[in-house]
Design a protein around this motif. Structure first.
Motif, short mmCIF file in Angstrom:
data_model
loop_
_atom_site.label_atom_id
_atom_site.label_comp_id
_atom_site.label_asym_id
_atom_site.label_seq_id
_atom_site.Cartn_x
_atom_site.Cartn_y
_atom_site.Cartn_z
N ILE A 77 45.43 41.13 45.40
CA ILE A 77 44.50 40.13 45.94
C ILE A 77 43.42 39.81 44.90
CG2 ILE A 77 42.58 39.85 47.58
CD1 ILE A 77 44.31 40.89 49.76
N ASP A 78 42.90 40.86 44.26
CA ASP A 78 41.85 40.63 43.26
C ASP A 78 42.35 39.78 42.09
OD1 ASP A 78 39.97 41.91 44.73
OD2 ASP A 78 40.17 43.83 43.71
N GLU A 79 43.58 40.08 41.65
CA GLU A 79 44.15 39.29 40.54
C GLU A 79 44.29 37.83 40.96
OE1 GLU A 79 47.80 41.26 39.60
OE2 GLU A 79 46.79 42.94 38.63
N GLN A 80 44.76 37.65 42.20
CA GLN A 80 44.93 36.29 42.73
C GLN A 80 43.58 35.57 42.80
OE1 GLN A 80 47.61 34.81 43.09
NE2 GLN A 80 47.47 33.23 44.66
N LEU A 81 42.54 36.32 43.21
CA LEU A 81 41.20 35.74 43.30
C LEU A 81 40.69 35.29 41.93
CD1 LEU A 81 39.37 38.02 45.90
CD2 LEU A 81 39.56 35.54 46.02
N VAL A 82 40.92 36.14 40.93
CA VAL A 82 40.49 35.78 39.57
C VAL A 82 41.20 34.51 39.12
CG1 VAL A 82 40.61 36.49 37.14
CG2 VAL A 82 39.85 38.11 38.88
N ARG A 83 42.52 34.44 39.41
CA ARG A 83 43.31 33.27 39.02
C ARG A 83 42.79 32.00 39.71
NH1 ARG A 83 48.03 35.95 39.03
NH2 ARG A 83 48.58 35.36 41.14
N LEU A 84 42.54 32.13 41.01
CA LEU A 84 42.04 30.98 41.79
C LEU A 84 40.67 30.55 41.28
CD1 LEU A 84 43.04 31.96 45.43
CD2 LEU A 84 43.99 30.10 44.10
#
Length: 423
Positions: A172-179
């Motif tokens: 989730i955190d990786e996805q948040l950084v990407r977004l």
């Protein structure tokens, strides 16, 4: 086929917690909860209940007797999803899902679903996904793979991945950084668009108001545009902008914004700053109210508080527009018209019949005389303080360095010009 798609049978509960100082009047609050649920096409609301409580129970929200009583109701009505119109902690959610054998969605989760269903622009979509991930991060309830979703929603309602899988926080955190990276890019291009628009000397008139107040209908009436104007909460999410020619000639950009709502979770207000930042750039704000609604005063107060929290300054010209007078009795409508006649900041209108709109447009034109205008200033290199002030005020359109200093083109109000002169 669309009409064959199975709809989820849902029940709306409004917990009326006596110890909560900020609690709202239970009956209209429940009605709003049902209207929220009706905004999702996948849901079939089969019933709704106000549940009175002295205080919330930490583990289950409700007392054991009430849980059993509701369980029987849900079983008899084949309920698959229970929408709790209020906050539900992750622990309460898990315990209630276990006790009732249904899915639980709290107010934030439901609003996220609606936002997801309605978001149109790239930025809107990214904002929703980030808000959804932040929300899910606190709830190890569902796999986050719903982001590769098949359907429009966020996967909290129906869809695959029903099992309670512990969400992988790192993923989730990786996805948040990407977004966040994608969003920064989108916001940059928006800032460029805004700078380009600032060069077009059209003042901006922003429509704000409680959700369902009729903003989109007013917008359509004034612009001839066909923006989705359904009797539905949150029908508009992304700012929609159109050019309108006012009666005496000046052209303006009219901006329709997302509807405000009471108890909108703070993380959602932040994630929708994008759709509201047009309001911060507006020269005139039209606060559209559904004057026929029982809760119109409370709704107006909610809107004012959100505008305050966004940082809309006190001296921004604002006109209150009392819409839907066609829904009032003749006596009540007359009283509204008389009040409006006595005030310069108030108009009683009907977006449906068009009553009151010509006078409103005339007044917008008058208010805009005090709007921003463009001029070019010559500053010496020694006037660093003045230059810094201009940039801080966000009024600079362009700057060229000359041999003697700077040529700066600004777009500002008379008030800002006077403040600058006093520096």
């Amino acid at each position: 086929m669309e009409h064959d798609r199975k709809r989820t049978r849902a029940w709306v509960l409004h917990p009326d917690i006596k110890s909560d100082r900020t609690r709202r009047d239970a009956v209209p609050a429940l009605e709003e909860g049902v209207a929220l649920a009706a905004a999702l096409p996948d849901l079939d609301v089969v019933g709704s209940t106000v549940v009175g409580l002295p205080k919330a129970h930490a583990g289950m929200l409700f007392g054991s007797g009430k849980i059993e009583e509701l369980k029987a109701i849900f079983l008899a009505s084949d309920v698959e999803l229970v929408l709790v119109d209020g906050p539900v902690s992750p622990v309460q959610q898990r315990n209630l899902e276990k006790a009732w054998k249904v899915k639980i969605l709290d107010r934030t989760g439901l609003i996220l679903e609606i936002f997801s269903d309605r978001a149109r622009t790239r930025e809107g979509v990214l904002q929703v996904e980030m808000a959804a991930l932040n929300y899910q991060r606190t709830r190890l309830v569902r796999a986050w793979t719903h982001l590769e979703r098949q359907r429009g929603g966020l996967g909290f309602v129906g869809g695959p991945g029903e099992t309670q899988i512990e969400a992988d926080r790192r993923a989730i955190d990786e996805q948040l950084v990407r977004l966040r990276r994608q969003l920064d890019k989108v916001v940059k291009t928006r800032t460029l668009h805004r700078a380009a628009r600032a060069k077009v000397p059209y003042p901006i008139v922003a429509l704000v108001g409680y959700t369902n107040a009729g903003k989109s209908t007013v917008f359509n009436r004034l612009t001839g545009a066909d923006v989705m104007a359904k009797d539905m909460l949150f029908a508009t999410l992304d700012p929609t902008m159109r050019r309108v020619e006012l009666p005496d000639g000046p052209e303006v950009i009219l901006s329709d914004t997302v509807g405000f709502i009471s108890d909108l979770p703070t993380e959602l207000v932040a994630s929708f700053r994008a759709t509201l930042e047009e309001v911060l750039a507006a020269d005139v704000i039209l606060h559209v109210r559904d004057i026929s609604h029982d809760e119109t005063e409370n709704q107006a107060e909610d809107v004012r508080q959100i505008l305050n929290s966004l940082g809309v300054d006190e001296d921004r010209p604002m006109i209150e527009v009392w819409n839907k007078i066609d829904r009032l009795s003749e006596e009540e409508a007359d009283a509204c018209r008389k009040r409006a006649e006595r005030s310069e900041e108030l108009y009683a209108i009907s977006a449906i019949t068009g009553e009151g709109l010509p006078a409103l447009l005339d007044d917008i034109a008058i208010k805009l005389q005090g709007a921003r205008h463009t001029e070019t200033l010559s500053l010496a290199f020694s006037q660093g303080r003045q230059r810094a002030w201009l940039f801080k005020q966000d009024v600079v359109l362009s700057e060229d360095q000359t041999e003697a200093g700077f040529e700066i083109t600004v777009r500002w109000t008379d008030k800002q010009k006077a403040q600058y002169a006093a520096l």
